[in-house]
Write a protein that holds these residues in place. Structure first.
Motif, PDB file in Angstrom:
ATOM      1  N   ILE A 147       0.181   9.506   3.690  1.00 53.77           N
ATOM      2  CA  ILE A 147       0.414   8.052   3.632  1.00 53.77           C
ATOM      3  C   ILE A 147       1.602   7.683   4.526  1.00 53.77           C
ATOM      4  CG2 ILE A 147       0.778   6.059   2.102  1.00 53.77           C
ATOM      5  CD1 ILE A 147      -1.722   7.552   1.330  1.00 53.77           C
ATOM      6  N   ALA A 148       2.668   8.494   4.448  1.00 50.95           N
ATOM      7  CA  ALA A 148       3.854   8.212   5.272  1.00 50.95           C
ATOM      8  C   ALA A 148       3.493   8.233   6.758  1.00 50.95           C
ATOM      9  CB  ALA A 148       4.948   9.235   4.977  1.00 50.95           C
ATOM     10  N   THR A 149       2.645   9.179   7.154  1.00 56.39           N
ATOM     11  CA  THR A 149       2.219   9.277   8.558  1.00 56.39           C
ATOM     12  C   THR A 149       1.434   8.026   8.957  1.00 56.39           C
ATOM     13  OG1 THR A 149       2.100  11.679   8.322  1.00 56.39           O
ATOM     14  CG2 THR A 149       0.963  10.742  10.209  1.00 56.39           C
ATOM     15  N   ALA A 150       0.532   7.585   8.068  1.00 51.99           N
ATOM     16  CA  ALA A 150      -0.286   6.403   8.378  1.00 51.99           C
ATOM     17  C   ALA A 150       0.575   5.130   8.441  1.00 51.99           C
ATOM     18  CB  ALA A 150      -1.392   6.256   7.346  1.00 51.99           C
ATOM     19  N   ILE A 151       1.589   5.050   7.585  1.00 55.92           N
ATOM     20  CA  ILE A 151       2.498   3.881   7.636  1.00 55.92           C
ATOM     21  C   ILE A 151       3.265   3.894   8.959  1.00 55.92           C
ATOM     22  CG2 ILE A 151       4.545   2.796   6.601  1.00 55.92           C
ATOM     23  CD1 ILE A 151       3.496   3.891   3.887  1.00 55.92           C
ATOM     24  N   GLU A 152       3.788   5.074   9.313  1.00 55.09           N
ATOM     25  CA  GLU A 152       4.520   5.175  10.589  1.00 55.09           C
ATOM     26  C   GLU A 152       3.620   4.830  11.767  1.00 55.09           C
ATOM     27  OE1 GLU A 152       6.536   8.882  11.291  1.00 55.09           O
ATOM     28  OE2 GLU A 152       8.383   8.079  10.446  1.00 55.09           O
ATOM     29  N   LEU A 153       2.358   5.230  11.694  1.00 55.16           N
ATOM     30  CA  LEU A 153       1.422   4.910  12.775  1.00 55.16           C
ATOM     31  C   LEU A 153       1.356   3.395  12.970  1.00 55.16           C
ATOM     32  CD1 LEU A 153      -0.754   5.963  14.791  1.00 55.16           C
ATOM     33  CD2 LEU A 153      -2.417   5.701  12.970  1.00 55.16           C
ATOM     34  N   ASN A 154       1.270   2.657  11.857  1.00 51.48           N
ATOM     35  CA  ASN A 154       1.247   1.184  11.929  1.00 51.48           C
ATOM     36  C   ASN A 154       2.541   0.651  12.528  1.00 51.48           C
ATOM     37  OD1 ASN A 154      -1.105  -0.399  10.346  1.00 51.48           O
ATOM     38  ND2 ASN A 154      -0.890   1.690   9.605  1.00 51.48           N
ATOM     39  N   PHE A 155       3.665   1.220  12.050  1.00 51.39           N
ATOM     40  CA  PHE A 155       4.973   0.772  12.545  1.00 51.39           C
ATOM     41  C   PHE A 155       5.100   1.022  14.057  1.00 51.39           C
ATOM     42  CE2 PHE A 155       9.324   2.187  13.629  1.00 51.39           C
ATOM     43  CZ  PHE A 155       9.970   0.958  13.558  1.00 51.39           C
ATOM     44  N   PHE A 156       4.696   2.213  14.498  1.00 49.57           N
ATOM     45  CA  PHE A 156       4.859   2.547  15.919  1.00 49.57           C
ATOM     46  C   PHE A 156       3.900   1.750  16.812  1.00 49.57           C
ATOM     47  CE2 PHE A 156       6.854   6.619  14.335  1.00 49.57           C
ATOM     48  CZ  PHE A 156       8.123   6.299  14.794  1.00 49.57           C
ATOM     49  N   VAL A 157       2.698   1.497  16.315  1.00 45.67           N
ATOM     50  CA  VAL A 157       1.784   0.669  17.110  1.00 45.67           C
ATOM     51  C   VAL A 157       2.394  -0.729  17.279  1.00 45.67           C
ATOM     52  CG1 VAL A 157      -0.462  -0.508  17.087  1.00 45.67           C
ATOM     53  CG2 VAL A 157      -0.348   1.931  16.607  1.00 45.67           C
ATOM     54  N   GLY A 158       2.904  -1.299  16.173  1.00 45.99           N
ATOM     55  CA  GLY A 158       3.548  -2.618  16.230  1.00 45.99           C
ATOM     56  C   GLY A 158       4.749  -2.610  17.163  1.00 45.99           C
TER      57      GLY A 158
END
Lengths: 232, 325
Positions: free
Chosen positions: B255-266
């Motif tokens: 979950i942490a990886t998927a949240i970071e993915l959203n953050f980094f894309v943004g």
């Protein structure tokens, strides 16, 4: 169109960063197109268990480190019809090769071509994915894959770059084998010889040219960045 | 000897500028993180202060590597197990929509890496003191056009991960990551652990010598220590999906990886939009002012990486140490 069966292709890693075949896998369309010609076994994470299987073509990235690495390379060779060495690690020893800076007996690594017979080579750090795919397609159709014999300078001029040596800046373009499209120089960096030397490269003359540009010790470190330029 | 140990030894006696090129080759997955850590350590040793623009371009390079690694981790390593499949080719055949999400994200990161670094692997343009070549404003504009669907793709990835039935095996140990006062730290910061210890980047040896056997690095550690510094969009996403504020189990890393993915894309889209409005200005590479000792830490997908270098009066490396979690 002639219908041929798929050939078997395996990818093995010796000591390396593990990046060379990734440049092909990072281009999924090309990677899946390749699978029309080959059944691909990417054995890099688990090569110890499957090393005895026989393959039509084997790609080796990395260099054999120590006795166990050399033995593994020999086993892979025995079970492969064709061996293709890819990347500077397999070709020159790579960045993990201590090069000529250490006395011979203390050099911890070996160069793949000194341990086993290599049929084809795709050089570079990392390899040029277009060149690697071209090699694999040629081999599938039974054609001989050839590397360009020219120097990087040829491609650099075609790309209309300004000569770094003429600006008194370091560059190993004149002695390095072409084929990368002078990618580093196109992006403002010098050619550091990751593709190894072209046939008949005059390394002594290159050293002479570099003497007024960089200090003597620095020339040695540049020539050994990827192992050693003089390995054919 | 590990790959990093070999590079540490090989660097001794070499000029400082070779460190980023050689250390990038320690590990293909973290090649940008290692080259940036080396560049920052060398710049610290050479008393070089780079511009805000250079920092932004480097952050974008690092973000691209995060996006690529997180996508590969989620789609190539984790999801095949949950879908009871063995390979990515099987995902492509049976779940083309999932496969295309991964392709779009990886393709986006490769475009950033090529645009700024010159190629997808082993950045060429990023060197000590700045950049050797710059993308144009129109190239950034072309990239910005393609970012429309990526936020949706990243969101779909998070939804998919949240829907997985994850096991809850408790993690025992401290969490450690870079921490900054105002930002979600990945490029700069001090090293924090949840046990309250704090190390500045110059305390590298103290940190590396402390008992790190049970220390957890990477997305879960960064989330636990810095999630209050996420941007508003990511914070809203966390609230909307009712994701807990502190992770404690191994599978929470997904979950942490998927949240970071959203953050980094943004974050990448914000930087790209900035450069497509006001293109990057060509700057000269800053030469070294002096040579001494330098240390730098940076976050990679797998956790905090620290590089430490010592240079002699001519800029030749006399000592090089690399800490990898």
């Amino acid at each position: 169109m002639e219908i041929r069966s798929k050939k078997t292709l395996a990818i093995f890693s010796l000591t390396s960063c593990g990046g060379c075949f990734d440049v092909v896998k990072d281009r999924p369309e090309e990677y899946f197109a390749l699978q029309k010609f080959y059944t691909v076994d990417d054995l890099r994470p688990k090569h110890k268990n499957t090393i005895d299987k026989k393959y039509d073509i084997v790609i080796i990235e990395g260099h054999p480190r120590g006795k166990s690495g050399a033995e593994r390379a020999k086993t892979i060779r025995r079970n492969a019809k064709i061996v293709v060495a890819i990347g500077a690690c397999a070709h020159l020893g790579g960045v993990y090769q201590m090069g000529t800076l250490l006395p011979k007996e203390k050099r911890p690594h070996l160069i793949l071509s000194k341990i086993i017979r290599i049929d084809y080579l795709v050089p570079g750090c990392p390899v040029n994915s277009d060149e690697l795919i071209r090699c694999l397609i040629d081999l599938y159709w039974g054609r001989i894959f050839r590397l360009p014999d020219l120097s990087i300078c040829f491609e650099c001029r075609q790309n209309e770059n300004n000569c770094l040596l003429k600006k008194n800046k370091l560059c190993l373009g004149p002695i390095t084998r072409a084929g990368c499209g002078s990618i580093c120089i196109n992006n403002g960096e010098a050619c550091l010889g990751c593709r190894g030397s072209k046939p008949d490269a005059n390394i002594e003359k290159m050293t002479e040219i570099l003497k007024p540009i960089v200090i003597k010790d620095e020339i040695d470190t540049v020539l050994t960045m990827y192992g050693g330029l003089d390995v054919k | 000897m590990s790959n990093s140990t070999l590079i540490e030894k090989k660097l001794i006696g070499r000029p400082y500028w070779q460190a980023p090129i050689l250390t990038a080759r320690i590990n293909v997955k973290n090649n940008i993180a290692h080259s940036l850590a080396a560049v920052k350590a060398i710049e610290s040793a050479c008393n070089i202060q780079v511009s805000t623009q250079t920092k932004k371009l480097r952050q974008l390079l690092l973000i691209a590597e995060f996006i690529k690694n997180h996508t590969k981790k989620l789609y190539h390593e984790i999801l095949p197990d949950f879908l009871d499949l063995e390979t990515v080719s099987e995902i492509a055949k049976l779940h083309p929509e999932i496969y295309h999400n991964a392709i779009n994200l990886i393709d986006f990161s490769n475009q950033i890496l090529t645009l700024i670094g010159g190629r997808t692997l082993y950045s060429i343009a990023n060197v000590t003191g700045g950049f050797k070549s710059y993308p144009t404003k129109s190239e950034f504009k072309q990239l910005a056009v393609q970012t429309d669907n990526l936020i949706v793709t990243a969101r779909q990835t998070l939804n998919l991960c949240v829907s997985l039935k994850l096991q809850s095996e408790k993690l025992n140990g401290d969490f450690a990551a870079l921490h900054a006062n105002n930002d979600y730290a990945y490029y700069d910061g001090e090293i924090w652990t949840d046990a309250g210890k704090l190390f500045t980047q110059d305390d590298f040896q103290k940190f590396a010598q402390s008992n790190l056997d049970k220390t957890v690095f990477g997305p879960i550690a960064r989330y636990n220590l810095s999630q209050s510094h996420f941007d508003t969009t990511t914070k809203n996403l966390i609230d909307e999906l009712k994701i807990k504020k502190q992770f404690q189990s191994i599978s929470d890393n997904i979950i942490a990886t998927a949240i970071e993915l959203n953050f980094f894309v943004g974050s990448s889209i914000k930087i790209i939009d900035g450069f497509s409005n006001l293109g990057p200005v060509r700057e000269h590479i800053i030469p070294p002012r002096s040579f001494s000792i330098g240390t730098a830490a940076i976050e990679s997908a797998g956790g905090t990486i620290i590089h430490h270098c010592e240079l002699d009066k001519d800029g030749i490396i006399t000592k090089y140490e690399i800490f990898i979690p």
